[in-house]
Design a protein around this motif. Structure first.
Motif, PDB file in Angstrom:
ATOM      1  N   LEU A   1       3.974   0.175   4.417  1.00  0.00           N
ATOM      2  CA  LEU A   1       2.958   0.188   3.362  1.00  0.00           C
ATOM      3  C   LEU A   1       1.632  -0.341   3.879  1.00  0.00           C
ATOM      4  O   LEU A   1       0.562   0.169   3.522  1.00  0.00           O
ATOM      5  CB  LEU A   1       3.445  -0.669   2.181  1.00  0.00           C
ATOM      6  CG  LEU A   1       2.531  -0.706   0.948  1.00  0.00           C
ATOM      7  CD1 LEU A   1       2.375   0.688   0.367  1.00  0.00           C
ATOM      8  CD2 LEU A   1       3.097  -1.668  -0.098  1.00  0.00           C
ATOM      9  N   GLY A   2       1.673  -1.372   4.756  1.00  0.00           N
ATOM     10  CA  GLY A   2       0.449  -1.884   5.337  1.00  0.00           C
ATOM     11  C   GLY A   2      -0.256  -0.852   6.201  1.00  0.00           C
ATOM     12  O   GLY A   2      -1.492  -0.758   6.193  1.00  0.00           O
ATOM     13  N   GLU A   3       0.512  -0.060   6.943  1.00  0.00           N
ATOM     14  CA  GLU A   3      -0.104   0.999   7.756  1.00  0.00           C
ATOM     15  C   GLU A   3      -0.797   2.030   6.870  1.00  0.00           C
ATOM     16  O   GLU A   3      -1.876   2.520   7.203  1.00  0.00           O
ATOM     17  CB  GLU A   3       0.964   1.658   8.615  1.00  0.00           C
ATOM     18  CG  GLU A   3       1.512   0.759   9.716  1.00  0.00           C
ATOM     19  CD  GLU A   3       2.620   1.423  10.501  1.00  0.00           C
ATOM     20  OE1 GLU A   3       3.016   2.554  10.101  1.00  0.00           O
ATOM     21  OE2 GLU A   3       3.099   0.837  11.488  1.00  0.00           O
ATOM     22  N   ASP A   4      -0.158   2.340   5.742  1.00  0.00           N
ATOM     23  CA  ASP A   4      -0.803   3.286   4.811  1.00  0.00           C
ATOM     24  C   ASP A   4      -2.093   2.697   4.239  1.00  0.00           C
ATOM     25  O   ASP A   4      -3.110   3.387   4.125  1.00  0.00           O
ATOM     26  CB  ASP A   4       0.158   3.635   3.675  1.00  0.00           C
ATOM     27  CG  ASP A   4       1.370   4.414   4.170  1.00  0.00           C
ATOM     28  OD1 ASP A   4       1.262   5.034   5.248  1.00  0.00           O
ATOM     29  OD2 ASP A   4       2.413   4.386   3.481  1.00  0.00           O
ATOM     30  N   PHE A   5      -2.045   1.418   3.893  1.00  0.00           N
ATOM     31  CA  PHE A   5      -3.244   0.769   3.363  1.00  0.00           C
ATOM     32  C   PHE A   5      -4.360   0.721   4.414  1.00  0.00           C
ATOM     33  O   PHE A   5      -5.537   0.925   4.100  1.00  0.00           O
ATOM     34  CB  PHE A   5      -2.920  -0.641   2.881  1.00  0.00           C
ATOM     35  CG  PHE A   5      -2.389  -0.686   1.487  1.00  0.00           C
ATOM     36  CD1 PHE A   5      -3.023   0.004   0.465  1.00  0.00           C
ATOM     37  CD2 PHE A   5      -1.250  -1.426   1.181  1.00  0.00           C
ATOM     38  CE1 PHE A   5      -2.525  -0.034  -0.826  1.00  0.00           C
ATOM     39  CE2 PHE A   5      -0.758  -1.468  -0.100  1.00  0.00           C
ATOM     40  CZ  PHE A   5      -1.388  -0.771  -1.111  1.00  0.00           C
ATOM     41  N   LEU A   6      -3.981   0.441   5.658  1.00  0.00           N
ATOM     42  CA  LEU A   6      -4.982   0.398   6.734  1.00  0.00           C
ATOM     43  C   LEU A   6      -5.607   1.777   6.961  1.00  0.00           C
ATOM     44  O   LEU A   6      -6.810   1.887   7.227  1.00  0.00           O
ATOM     45  CB  LEU A   6      -4.350  -0.114   8.025  1.00  0.00           C
ATOM     46  CG  LEU A   6      -4.018  -1.611   8.067  1.00  0.00           C
ATOM     47  CD1 LEU A   6      -3.373  -1.968   9.402  1.00  0.00           C
ATOM     48  CD2 LEU A   6      -5.275  -2.449   7.850  1.00  0.00           C
ATOM     49  N   GLU A   7      -4.804   2.817   6.843  1.00  0.00           N
ATOM     50  CA  GLU A   7      -5.350   4.170   7.004  1.00  0.00           C
ATOM     51  C   GLU A   7      -6.325   4.494   5.873  1.00  0.00           C
ATOM     52  O   GLU A   7      -7.394   5.062   6.104  1.00  0.00           O
ATOM     53  CB  GLU A   7      -4.205   5.175   7.025  1.00  0.00           C
ATOM     54  CG  GLU A   7      -4.674   6.601   7.273  1.00  0.00           C
ATOM     55  CD  GLU A   7      -3.514   7.582   7.350  1.00  0.00           C
ATOM     56  OE1 GLU A   7      -3.782   8.790   7.426  1.00  0.00           O
ATOM     57  OE2 GLU A   7      -2.338   7.127   7.330  1.00  0.00           O
ATOM     58  N   ILE A   8      -5.950   4.113   4.640  1.00  0.00           N
ATOM     59  CA  ILE A   8      -6.856   4.332   3.502  1.00  0.00           C
ATOM     60  C   ILE A   8      -8.122   3.497   3.667  1.00  0.00           C
ATOM     61  O   ILE A   8      -9.249   3.971   3.423  1.00  0.00           O
ATOM     62  CB  ILE A   8      -6.144   3.997   2.184  1.00  0.00           C
ATOM     63  CG1 ILE A   8      -4.978   4.958   1.948  1.00  0.00           C
ATOM     64  CG2 ILE A   8      -7.128   4.060   1.017  1.00  0.00           C
ATOM     65  CD1 ILE A   8      -4.129   4.601   0.747  1.00  0.00           C
ATOM     66  N   ASN A   9      -7.946   2.255   4.100  1.00  0.00           N
ATOM     67  CA  ASN A   9      -9.097   1.370   4.305  1.00  0.00           C
ATOM     68  C   ASN A   9     -10.024   1.917   5.392  1.00  0.00           C
ATOM     69  O   ASN A   9     -11.255   1.873   5.258  1.00  0.00           O
ATOM     70  CB  ASN A   9      -8.603  -0.031   4.671  1.00  0.00           C
ATOM     71  CG  ASN A   9      -9.703  -1.075   4.559  1.00  0.00           C
ATOM     72  OD1 ASN A   9      -9.929  -1.643   3.499  1.00  0.00           O
ATOM     73  ND2 ASN A   9     -10.388  -1.335   5.667  1.00  0.00           N
ATOM     74  N   ASP A  10      -9.407   2.442   6.453  1.00  0.00           N
ATOM     75  CA  ASP A  10     -10.212   3.004   7.545  1.00  0.00           C
ATOM     76  C   ASP A  10     -10.996   4.224   7.068  1.00  0.00           C
ATOM     77  O   ASP A  10     -12.169   4.418   7.422  1.00  0.00           O
ATOM     78  CB  ASP A  10      -9.307   3.386   8.704  1.00  0.00           C
ATOM     79  CG  ASP A  10     -10.088   3.922   9.882  1.00  0.00           C
ATOM     80  OD1 ASP A  10     -10.890   3.171  10.483  1.00  0.00           O
ATOM     81  OD2 ASP A  10      -9.912   5.113  10.212  1.00  0.00           O
TER      82      ASP A  10
END
Length: 405
Positions: A216-225
């Motif tokens: 989930l953190g990787e998904d959030f980081l991708e959205i944040n990026d």
């Protein structure tokens, strides 16, 4: 573009200026009034001569007339002939000398009309010159500090100048507010994203973090990026039309080589081959912004491509007129011709369901066009017959003298 400018200049040379038209009106009215006056004078003069034509023939004591002939009939004929000759001579003199005087005085009047029209149009010239300086500014928000500040009598021309100053003042305030908004947005939007990234990374790297939390953190980081790229693109788009004060001589060949080397790993991951043909293309501008042009075009070519042996061709060259040109072509889905104008608008993208890696925010080509225009250049796009797009950026030629640092 150069041809249009030349045609515009030729049309400006051929046109009749307002000063010339006012002079023609003044001169034409004067000549019309002079001709009417000359005609009225001629009619009155002819009537006066006709009234004085009833002459009596006086004879002396011997019964002889005062004319060369002795008979009354001959005397009357002689008087009539003299009267006609006098009438014709006076009429010819009136028309000839009057017409000559009218021409001379009319020319002087036209000259004075030209001078008076020039003095009357001086305020309008100030309005025009100020408007041209504002319109020819390198960026839309430059030159808005210009004001006409027309002094003199309170008339229609001063009303026009004051209205123009008021309009420019409001535009200046509007652009100033936009600049403040961009500066504030740069801080207010980047700060929460940076904090959010730090919190997500902290949660992901905890020892007790479960695989679901890490995923989930990787998904959030991708959205944040993606949001960070979107905000960066918006800020760059908002400021890319500003004036380029510190211009340097840049060769687009170096920019093409550098960007191609940087984007090669991303292209290999998607199975796309990047071809480079970096010919000399010297121009003048901001090196980082020019690099952004090529970078956006290459990224656009890689993302909007196919996974079946796709390619991107990056070329730089110098045109015959000395201008620098870079061109990026890529394979990909077929692009309709009627869609080309909308591609340069922010957030406008084609159908992304057919694309392999459509991760952009729809600002790439908009930034390319804004940066190119800020450098005095232009950008065009055309669809390839086999699918994909060819985007060409043309920039001014390199300055003769390198700016002093």
């Amino acid at each position: 573009m150069k041809k249009r400018r030349m045609e515009k200049r030729c049309m400006e040379k051929r046109r009749i200026t307002l000063r010339a038209r006012l002079t023609l009106v003044y001169g034409g009215l004067f000549f019309a009034a002079g001709i009417v006056l000359l005609g009225v004078t001629y009619v009155l003069f002819a009537q006066q001569l006709d009234r004085g034509g009833d002459l009596s023939v006086h004879t002396d004591s011997g019964g002889s007339a005062s004319s060369p002939q002795n008979t009354p009939s001959d005397s009357l004929n002689w008087v009539a002939d003299e009267q006609k000759r006098l009438h014709d001579a006076a009429t010819a003199s009136l028309i000839t000398q009057g017409g000559l005087a009218l021409t001379l005085v009319g020319g002087v009047a036209a000259g004075f009309g030209w001078l008076i029209a020039g003095r009357v149009l001086v305020p309008l010239h100030r309005v025009t010159d100020t408007a041209r300086r504002i319109a020819s500014a390198p960026a839309a928000d430059r030159g808005l500090h210009e004001r006409i500040a027309l002094d003199g009598r309170d008339d229609e021309v001063k009303d026009l100048a004051d209205s123009f100053d008021l309009m420019v003042e409001r535009l200046d305030r509007s652009f100033d507010g936009q600049r403040r908004f961009v500066a504030n947005a740069s801080h207010e939007l980047r700060t929460p994203l940076t904090v959010g990234r730090a919190l997500v990374e902290l949660a992901m790297h905890r020892k007790t973090a479960s695989p679901d939390v890490k995923r989930l953190g990787e998904d959030f980081l991708e959205i944040n990026d993606r949001h960070e790229r979107l905000i960066s693109g918006l800020l760059l788009l908002a400021g890319s039309e500003n004036h380029i004060p510190d211009r340097q001589n840049v060769d687009l060949a170096d920019v093409v080589t550098h960007v191609t080397a940087q984007r090669a790993p991303e292209a290999e991951k998607t199975g796309i081959t990047v071809h480079e043909d970096a010919g000399p293309a010297p121009t003048t501008g901001d090196a980082l912004l020019l690099e952004r042009i090529v970078q956006n075009l290459v990224e656009n070519g890689i993302r909007h491509n196919t996974d079946d042996g796709g390619w991107v061709q990056v070329t730089s060259r110098t045109l015959e007129d000395g201008r620098a040109e870079t061109e990026v072509s890529n394979t990909g889905p077929e692009v309709p011709s009627y869609e080309l104008p909308t591609l340069f608008e922010p957030f406008r993208r084609l159908d992304t369901e057919r694309l392999v890696t459509a991760k952009g925010a729809g600002l790439g080509l908009s930034i390319v066009r804004s940066v190119a225009r800020a450098h005095g250049g232009d950008v065009t796009a055309r669809p390839r017959p086999d699918g994909g797009l060819t985007v060409t950026v043309t920039l001014p030629q390199e300055s003769r003298h390198r700016p002093q640092g």
